[in-house]
Design a protein around this motif. Structure first.
Motif, PDB file in Angstrom:
ATOM      1  N   PRO A 437      -0.155   8.390   4.258  1.00 15.13           N
ATOM      2  CA  PRO A 437       0.153   7.041   4.265  1.00 15.13           C
ATOM      3  C   PRO A 437      -0.610   6.286   3.188  1.00 15.13           C
ATOM      4  CG  PRO A 437      -0.002   8.251   6.583  1.00 15.13           C
ATOM      5  CD  PRO A 437      -0.530   9.091   5.401  1.00 15.13           C
ATOM      6  N   ALA A 438      -1.828   6.605   3.243  1.00 13.19           N
ATOM      7  CA  ALA A 438      -2.509   5.840   1.952  1.00 13.19           C
ATOM      8  C   ALA A 438      -2.045   5.869   0.708  1.00 13.19           C
ATOM      9  CB  ALA A 438      -4.198   6.265   2.079  1.00 13.19           C
ATOM     10  N   ALA A 439      -1.747   6.882   0.399  1.00 18.56           N
ATOM     11  CA  ALA A 439      -0.840   7.035  -1.020  1.00 18.56           C
ATOM     12  C   ALA A 439       0.228   6.415  -1.030  1.00 18.56           C
ATOM     13  CB  ALA A 439      -0.645   8.689  -1.507  1.00 18.56           C
ATOM     14  N   GLU A 440       1.239   6.489  -0.112  1.00 20.71           N
ATOM     15  CA  GLU A 440       2.450   5.744  -0.006  1.00 20.71           C
ATOM     16  C   GLU A 440       2.070   4.083  -0.117  1.00 20.71           C
ATOM     17  OE1 GLU A 440       6.281   4.345   2.659  1.00 20.71           O
ATOM     18  OE2 GLU A 440       4.482   5.471   3.791  1.00 20.71           O
ATOM     19  N   ALA A 441       1.303   3.662   0.571  1.00 19.79           N
ATOM     20  CA  ALA A 441       1.067   2.353   0.559  1.00 19.79           C
ATOM     21  C   ALA A 441       0.494   1.907  -0.753  1.00 19.79           C
ATOM     22  CB  ALA A 441       0.014   1.961   1.732  1.00 19.79           C
ATOM     23  N   CYS A 442      -0.202   2.599  -1.493  1.00 15.72           N
ATOM     24  CA  CYS A 442      -0.723   2.147  -2.611  1.00 15.72           C
ATOM     25  C   CYS A 442       0.194   2.369  -3.604  1.00 15.72           C
ATOM     26  CB  CYS A 442      -1.726   3.517  -3.286  1.00 15.72           C
ATOM     27  SG  CYS A 442      -3.643   3.338  -2.334  1.00 15.72           S
ATOM     28  N   TYR A 443       1.280   3.344  -3.552  1.00 11.62           N
ATOM     29  CA  TYR A 443       2.337   3.403  -4.356  1.00 11.62           C
ATOM     30  C   TYR A 443       3.242   2.005  -4.363  1.00 11.62           C
ATOM     31  CZ  TYR A 443       6.338   5.042  -7.255  1.00 11.62           C
ATOM     32  OH  TYR A 443       7.072   4.961  -8.378  1.00 11.62           O
ATOM     33  N   TRP A 444       3.393   1.654  -3.242  1.00  9.47           N
ATOM     34  CA  TRP A 444       4.147   0.349  -2.890  1.00  9.47           C
ATOM     35  C   TRP A 444       3.763  -0.765  -3.705  1.00  9.47           C
ATOM     36  CZ3 TRP A 444       9.261   0.053  -2.202  1.00  9.47           C
ATOM     37  CH2 TRP A 444       9.949   0.905  -1.035  1.00  9.47           C
ATOM     38  N   ARG A 445       2.377  -1.167  -3.594  1.00 12.51           N
ATOM     39  CA  ARG A 445       1.493  -2.065  -3.905  1.00 12.51           C
ATOM     40  C   ARG A 445       1.500  -2.079  -5.388  1.00 12.51           C
ATOM     41  NH1 ARG A 445      -1.499  -1.728   1.017  1.00 12.51           N
ATOM     42  NH2 ARG A 445      -3.053  -0.409   0.101  1.00 12.51           N
ATOM     43  N   SER A 446       1.512  -1.046  -6.093  1.00 13.10           N
ATOM     44  CA  SER A 446       1.397  -0.573  -7.518  1.00 13.10           C
ATOM     45  C   SER A 446       2.835  -0.842  -8.000  1.00 13.10           C
ATOM     46  CB  SER A 446       0.912   1.006  -7.798  1.00 13.10           C
ATOM     47  OG  SER A 446       0.962   0.898  -9.124  1.00 13.10           O
ATOM     48  N   LEU A 447       3.873  -0.409  -7.052  1.00 14.76           N
ATOM     49  CA  LEU A 447       5.339  -0.851  -7.558  1.00 14.76           C
ATOM     50  C   LEU A 447       5.383  -2.400  -7.833  1.00 14.76           C
ATOM     51  CD1 LEU A 447       7.996  -0.252  -8.314  1.00 14.76           C
ATOM     52  CD2 LEU A 447       8.802   0.047  -5.907  1.00 14.76           C
ATOM     53  N   PHE A 448       4.730  -3.073  -6.883  1.00 17.96           N
ATOM     54  CA  PHE A 448       5.000  -4.575  -6.661  1.00 17.96           C
ATOM     55  C   PHE A 448       4.323  -5.018  -7.910  1.00 17.96           C
ATOM     56  CE2 PHE A 448       4.462  -4.235  -1.729  1.00 17.96           C
ATOM     57  CZ  PHE A 448       5.646  -3.568  -1.725  1.00 17.96           C
ATOM     58  N   ASP A 449       3.131  -4.519  -8.255  1.00 23.37           N
ATOM     59  CA  ASP A 449       2.440  -5.023  -9.375  1.00 23.37           C
ATOM     60  C   ASP A 449       2.900  -4.587 -10.818  1.00 23.37           C
ATOM     61  OD1 ASP A 449       0.310  -6.209  -7.711  1.00 23.37           O
ATOM     62  OD2 ASP A 449      -0.837  -4.368  -7.792  1.00 23.37           O
ATOM     63  N   GLY A 450       3.500  -3.539 -10.673  1.00 25.14           N
ATOM     64  CA  GLY A 450       3.872  -3.163 -12.115  1.00 25.14           C
ATOM     65  C   GLY A 450       5.368  -3.606 -12.444  1.00 25.14           C
ATOM     66  N   TYR A 451       6.130  -3.740 -11.286  1.00 23.60           N
ATOM     67  CA  TYR A 451       7.446  -4.655 -11.383  1.00 23.60           C
ATOM     68  C   TYR A 451       7.061  -6.313 -11.709  1.00 23.60           C
ATOM     69  CZ  TYR A 451      12.210  -6.447 -10.002  1.00 23.60           C
ATOM     70  OH  TYR A 451      13.353  -7.077 -10.028  1.00 23.60           O
ATOM     71  N   GLY A 452       6.120  -6.809 -11.107  1.00 18.84           N
ATOM     72  CA  GLY A 452       6.035  -8.140 -11.314  1.00 18.84           C
ATOM     73  C   GLY A 452       5.384  -8.550 -12.566  1.00 18.84           C
ATOM     74  N   ASN A 453       4.754  -7.520 -13.336  1.00 20.30           N
ATOM     75  CA  ASN A 453       4.194  -7.551 -14.651  1.00 20.30           C
ATOM     76  C   ASN A 453       5.430  -7.721 -15.674  1.00 20.30           C
ATOM     77  OD1 ASN A 453       1.365  -7.620 -14.055  1.00 20.30           O
ATOM     78  ND2 ASN A 453       1.351  -5.096 -14.408  1.00 20.30           N
TER      79      ASN A 453
END
Length: 499
Positions: A437-453
């Motif tokens: 679950p920790a890795a999944e949540a980290c991936y989602w937030r990284s996706l938000f950041d990467g897409y946001g960039n």
């Protein structure tokens, strides 16, 4: 010479009865009539034979593609087209960022005693923690964010992403348009073909909301707007150059972004209850057995018709082998059905793609067993961590036609200690780190950041003609709607009182 038929004039009169003697031309024309009819008859007969053979071949191929019987003739298996697996391309991953590097540690704020603390990933402590900080995510999961980095590079070189790019995407059934605004998830439009679609959509939205709710910096998070699909394949809903979030892609589908699939939230439909992924992992760990007690066999259960070319190749490659326990499932009778956790009682578990990707891979990786997979055509977000050789090998890769299955499996059946090392690498890599679950949540937030960039929004309210429409319905309100209202949902119509 061909004898004339009884109905011809020559049978009624002899040539001497004609007032004029037969000319050569008359004789030739007379005798060619039945010859022409005979040739036409043979031609029609040949056409009938060809048509019958063609129909038989089509029916045989259709039967081979749609049958879930255990055995069909190998010749028929060869005739089956690739079907859902539309090409023979594949991708082999060797993540360079990296499973072989020393495990990093990071400094934490000072403790009450004033001592600087260092933080390193600890599975029992950190696996359920969905609120890891950005620096902790980067330290704990090197290699997990490779596809996000790829997506950023692609869109930086293609002009970034704007609202107009999303406007150009026709929302098909199974797609959602949403936004994250001031740290909250909003749904602007959703289309579902059936209850299965609706549940998958809710699974994705729930995962996004969970990752946001655990984010300590959610209030300062950049606003983004995005479209995602719960269909199996990109080509089912859009073109590969669109910036859509999807569960899986092929190497050539560069415009899309990979997200964790719906079943990390929960997999539940009227015919199949599995539950939340972390709950399944807990059950597997409780019921798993010691390595030496596992059966030294390769297990697989599934429906051949989902991907007949691939799956029948596996069935035939393992047929009559002492190490093979590969069977088709009869859902109507329950024959050969095997619970997810019971797969873990085998040393070797086969993985085969279906219509596109197969979400069952992560369940198999939850076992302390050796995963045996053909060269994969579809990429999921965690596939970059698959290592097919070397000291960090965490699965066994075979050809797509399983032609080398025996030569890959049999040495490991003889040397179960070598197999154990691969199984342990798999469990440490996926079950105890990259599928938590920790890795999944980290991936989602990284996706938000990467897409946001690469999100190039003008900063006004998203998804609006002249930017006057609603930002969407908050997730918390959307999930309270009646199911029927979710099938064809538009926030602008809902707020106007007609939705």
């Amino acid at each position: 010479m061909i004898a004339p038929s009884d109905s011809s004039p020559a049978c009624q009169k002899g040539p001497e009865d004609y007032s004029l003697p037969f000319s050569r031309e008359m004789t030739a024309n007379h005798y060619n009539f039945p010859l022409i009819r005979s040739r036409r008859g043979r031609g029609l007969s040949l056409l009938c034979v060809i048509a019958c053979l063609s129909c038989s071949l089509i029916l045989a191929i259709w039967y081979g593609m749609n049958s879930d019987r255990d055995y069909i003739h190998p010749v028929l298996t060869q005739l089956i087209p690739a079907g859902h697996c539309a090409c023979q391309t594949s991708t082999t991953f060797q993540c360079s960022t990296c499973l072989s590097c020393p495990e990093p540690s990071i400094s934490q704020p000072s403790s009450p005693s004033g001592l600087q603390q260092s933080w390193k990933w600890d599975y029992p402590r950190d696996a359920p923690n969905e609120a890891l900080e950005h620096s902790q995510c980067q330290a704990a999961f090197p290699g997990l964010f490779e596809d996000i980095a790829r997506g950023q590079r692609h869109w930086l070189s293609n002009g970034r992403i704007a609202s107009e790019d999303l406007d150009a995407i026709h929302l098909q059934q199974g797609m959602v348009r949403a936004s994250i605004t001031r740290g909250y998830l909003h749904v602007m439009a959703a289309r579902a073909k059936n209850e299965d679609h609706r549940r998958k959509i809710l699974g994705v939205l729930g995962s996004i909301h969970r990752a946001l709710a655990a984010d300590r910096d959610r209030a300062s998070r950049r606003d983004i707007e995005f479209v995602f699909s719960v269909e199996d394949k990109v080509e089912d809903v859009t073109s590969p150059d669109r910036p859509v979030w999807v569960f899986a892609r092929t190497p050539l589908e560069q415009g899309v972004w990979l997200m964790p699939d719906f079943s990390f939230w929960a997999w539940d439909n009227p015919n199949n209850y599995i539950g939340p992924f972390d709950q399944v992992v807990d059950r597997i760990q409780q019921l798993d057995i010691p390595w030496d007690n596992k059966k030294p066999q390769l297990v697989w259960r599934g429906k051949p018709s989902f991907a007949p070319k691939l799956r029948r190749a596996l069935i035939e490659a393992a047929r009559d082998k002492p190490w093979g326990d590969v069977k088709q499932v009869e859902w109507s009778t329950g024959a050969n059905v095997l619970k997810m956790e019971d797969h873990c009682h085998y040393m070797f578990i086969a993985h085969v793609e279906g219509r596109s990707y197969s979400a069952s891979l992560k369940y198999r990786q939850a076992c302390n067993s050796v995963i045996v997979a053909h060269k994969l055509q579809y990429i999921q977000h965690h596939h970059y961590l698959l290592v097919a050789s070397g000291p960090n090998q965490n699965y066994v890769e075979v050809e797509r036609d399983f032609s080398d299955l025996s030569e890959k499996i049999e040495p490991l059946v003889r040397d179960t200690e070598a197999a154990r090392r691969i199984a342990q690498n798999s469990a440490r890599t996926f079950r105890e780190r990259y599928l938590t679950p920790a890795a999944e949540a980290c991936y989602w937030r990284s996706l938000f950041d990467g897409y946001g960039n690469v999100w190039n929004s003008s900063g006004v309210a998203p998804w609006a003609e002249k930017r006057t429409k609603s930002q969407g319905l908050r997730y918390e309100s959307f999930i309270l709607l009646e199911s029927s209202h979710m099938y064809e949902f538009r926030a602008d119509a809902f707020h106007s009182g007609s939705g």
